[in-house]
Motif scaffolding. Structure first.
Motif, mmCIF file in Angstrom:
data_model
loop_
_atom_site.group_PDB
_atom_site.id
_atom_site.type_symbol
_atom_site.label_atom_id
_atom_site.label_comp_id
_atom_site.label_asym_id
_atom_site.label_seq_id
_atom_site.Cartn_x
_atom_site.Cartn_y
_atom_site.Cartn_z
ATOM 1 N N SER A 184 15.183 20.122 -19.698
ATOM 2 C CA SER A 184 15.641 21.504 -19.835
ATOM 3 C C SER A 184 15.926 22.037 -18.446
ATOM 4 O O SER A 184 15.562 21.420 -17.437
ATOM 5 C CB SER A 184 14.589 22.363 -20.536
ATOM 6 O OG SER A 184 13.387 22.385 -19.774
ATOM 7 N N VAL B 167 18.022 22.397 -24.781
ATOM 8 C CA VAL B 167 16.990 21.404 -24.494
ATOM 9 C C VAL B 167 17.474 20.041 -24.998
ATOM 10 O O VAL B 167 17.919 19.913 -26.141
ATOM 11 C CB VAL B 167 15.649 21.785 -25.150
ATOM 12 C CG1 VAL B 167 14.607 20.695 -24.899
ATOM 13 C CG2 VAL B 167 15.166 23.127 -24.624
ATOM 14 N N PRO C 197 16.767 30.374 -19.051
ATOM 15 C CA PRO C 197 17.114 29.075 -19.648
ATOM 16 C C PRO C 197 18.622 28.939 -19.834
ATOM 17 O O PRO C 197 19.272 29.835 -20.368
ATOM 18 C CB PRO C 197 16.370 29.102 -20.988
ATOM 19 C CG PRO C 197 15.210 30.016 -20.749
ATOM 20 C CD PRO C 197 15.737 31.082 -19.827
ATOM 21 N N ALA D 33 11.499 19.890 -16.475
ATOM 22 C CA ALA D 33 12.149 21.200 -16.482
ATOM 23 C C ALA D 33 12.736 21.461 -15.098
ATOM 24 O O ALA D 33 11.995 21.594 -14.109
ATOM 25 C CB ALA D 33 11.146 22.292 -16.863
#
Length: 611
Positions: free
Chosen positions: A138, A172, A146, A213
């Protein structure tokens, strides 16, 4: 998701026989012959309106955007996979990611007509349930939000393959992967009107389920400037290249509207597994004046700040000609890792001075453009490293145009029973590869005097012939190409190449030993010489005969476009031509026999004109 296709081994022309194309004229019984697409590929218009051009070697050569920088035009993602170049504008990235647009719509290699025939891809590794691990990726953009439209990629360094990832609506990515070493890449901020784009690269050893991430706020800015305050920034390229030759990167036309950020902390790989590059360019008027590139082997950049100084640069003085009055040009400079460095359309028959950093290999390409905007011819230099402080003077797109020794970009090879490849029949006087787009011609292959295959195109456009016997035989390849673009010089080029060939015992592809004869007089930029004067015309031999030795070399000259010929003795590597009155034409013909008794001939109708 803009993921890369399955990784394939990178191959040169010597290892990749020919290219897919439509069958040419009928071949002789027992053989199969195919014509390869023309060496100058056609421009491609993307669904977003960008117009993309490829050079004769299939590399990205130019992008024209219908929108200005403020509207998001010019910034693109470039990928190179299995010999194909993909160009995806940032505004299209999300639609490709979510399957609204087919990624193949951005395969500019295929769409331009250059579709290299691919070797069989390596088998993709499918882990069993017991050994599969879940990889989750992600990314946050520069604002800490995000990024549902981020480009995320996982590359298995052990198998040289890209992992198939599934993407959620939130961006994601997940995939089932075997244990091994992986290179992970995230690109964020890829939206229309963006002012901040980040590219982050991380290495990861996978031995169990992993979650990674990326946070673009940890990336640092790339800021490359040049000592010349008058120069305007024109492009910035950031990318990585894998050991297979595949690449993934970002390109922006203008550093003033989009800031690029990078991060590669702790990334240390063997130098042959990864090369990172940052390329920046600046223009002075219509000249792509300053061109800099900086690379790292085995790691990626975490930010980069540098001022390019004059002491780092080599100087190239490039004289640009054209045999047709009123033509214009695009001059571009590119390196092994940069996407392109291009000046705007401007008048031809001129000299540009450009500067390149001495730490990498560069190439320059000239596009010869008609007044209506159509592209008529393209010529490119070899890729070459220039030492800082040196001055190199070259002339491009000036006669005598004829067969060139432009290997490995243009050459003939053999694999098993197949002969394949092309010869640049209209290489310019300094052996720049390329030629006019619009030609017609024929090629015939003889084996021990018997016709083996006949094709409806010349070697300029490339050939494939199947059905050659495995044992060593003597072959003669006869080809003729005629210009259809209205240029008054080298209107017709004919050549014959005699060589011996057998299939390699180990089944490998190999280059065929050809010889070429070139004429290199000092001509004006319009390929003319003064009328009524004597002109020294050097005669050069390249290729197999230059190594094996020349047993005999004869040259003839014609002043009536090949109706009659007279001998021109070769003395000290040149002939002397008594030029006809203004408006006259000089044609040249030569024949050489090498030390092994193999013969090469060339005939160039209207080699140059007089003024």
């Amino acid at each position: 998701m803009i993921t890369l296709a399955a990784a394939l081994a990178a191959t040169s022309l010597a290892a990749t026989p020919g290219h897919a194309g439509e069958p040419a004229a009928a071949a002789a019984p027992g053989t199969r012959a195919d014509a390869r697409p023309a060496a100058a590929p056609r421009p491609v218009t993307l669904p977003t309106g960008e117009r993309v051009r490829l050079g004769p070697d299939g590399e990205l050569a130019g992008i024209d955007s219908p929108r200005g920088q403020e509207e998001g035009g010019g910034a693109v993602i470039t990928e190179r996979v299995d010999g194909h170049v993909y160009v995806i504008p940032l505004e299209a990235a999300a639609r490709v990611e979510h399957g609204e647009w087919d990624r193949e719509q951005f395969d500019v290699t295929r769409l331009s007509g250059l579709d290299p025939r691919r070797p069989a891809p390596a088998q993709r590794y499918a882990p069993t349930d017991e050994e599969a691990h879940t990889l989750t990726l992600s990314a946050l953009d520069r604002s800490g939000t995000p990024d549902a439209e981020a480009v995320l990629d996982a590359y298995n360094l052990d198998t040289a393959e890209h992992v198939h990832l599934d993407f959620s609506d939130e961006g994601v990515a997940t995939g089932e992967v075997p244990a091994g070493r992986y290179l992970l890449t995230a690109m964020t901020g890829l939206v229309e009107g963006t002012t901040a784009i980040a590219m982050q690269v991380e290495a990861l050893d996978v031995h169990g389920d992993e979650e990674v991430a990326f946070d673009a706020r940890e990336a640092e800015a790339v800021d490359v400037s040049v000592f010349d305050a008058e120069a305007e920034p024109t492009s910035l390229t950031i990318g990585v290249q894998y050991a297979t030759g595949e690449s993934l990167g970002l390109y922006s036309h203008d550093q003033s509207h989009v800031t690029l950020y990078t991060q590669g902390e702790g990334l240390e790989l063997p130098g042959n597994e990864l090369t990172a590059a940052i390329s920046a360019t600046w223009g002075l008027g219509s000249t792509p004046a300053y061109n800099a590139e900086y690379t790292r082997a085995g790691s990626f950049f975490t930010g980069f700040e540098h001022r390019v100084e004059r002491s780092e640069l080599a100087e190239l003085q490039i004289r640009q000609g054209s045999p047709v009055a009123g033509r214009r040009r695009v001059l571009q400079i590119d390196s092994e890792h940069s996407a392109l460095v291009e000046g705007p359309v401007d008048s031809l028959t001129r000299t540009d001075t450009v500067y390149v950093t001495g730490n990498t290999a560069w190439r320059y390409t000239l596009w010869d453009i008609a007044p209506d905007g159509s592209e008529e011819a393209t010529y490119s230099s070899p890729v070459q490293v220039h030492e800082p402080g040196t001055v190199t003077r070259r002339t491009i797109n000036t006669g005598v145009y004829g067969p060139g020794y432009s290997r490995p970009a243009h050459m003939l090879g053999r694999l098993g029973d197949e002969l394949y490849g092309d010869v640049s029949l209209f290489a310019d006087g300094q052996d720049h590869a390329g030629g006019p787009y619009d030609t017609e011609g024929t090629t015939i292959l003889y084996q021990d005097g018997e016709e083996l295959a006949a094709l409806g195109n010349s070697l300029q456009d490339g050939i494939r012939v199947h059905g050659l016997p495995p044992q060593e035989e003597t072959y003669r390849l006869v080809t003729t190409a005629r210009r259809l673009d209205g240029a008054p010089v080298s209107t017709e080029v004919s050549a014959s190449f005699e060589f011996t060939s057998a299939a390699a015992a180990d089944g490998a592809a190999h280059e065929l030993p050809l010889s070429v004869i070139r004429f290199t007089p000092d001509l004006a930029l319009d390929s003319t010489a003064p009328a009524g004067r004597r002109l020294r015309v050097p005669v050069l031999v390249d290729g197999a005969a230059a190594d094996a030795g020349v047993a005999s070399l004869s040259v003839e000259v014609s002043f009536d476009r090949g109706e009659t010929w007279e001998n021109a003795p070769v003395e000290n590597g040149a002939i002397t031509v008594h030029n006809p009155p203004a408006g006259g034409s000089v044609s040249l013909r030569a024949e050489l026999t090498d030390a092994d008794g193999l013969t090469t001939t060339v005939t160039i109708k209207d080699a140059y004109l007089t003024r």
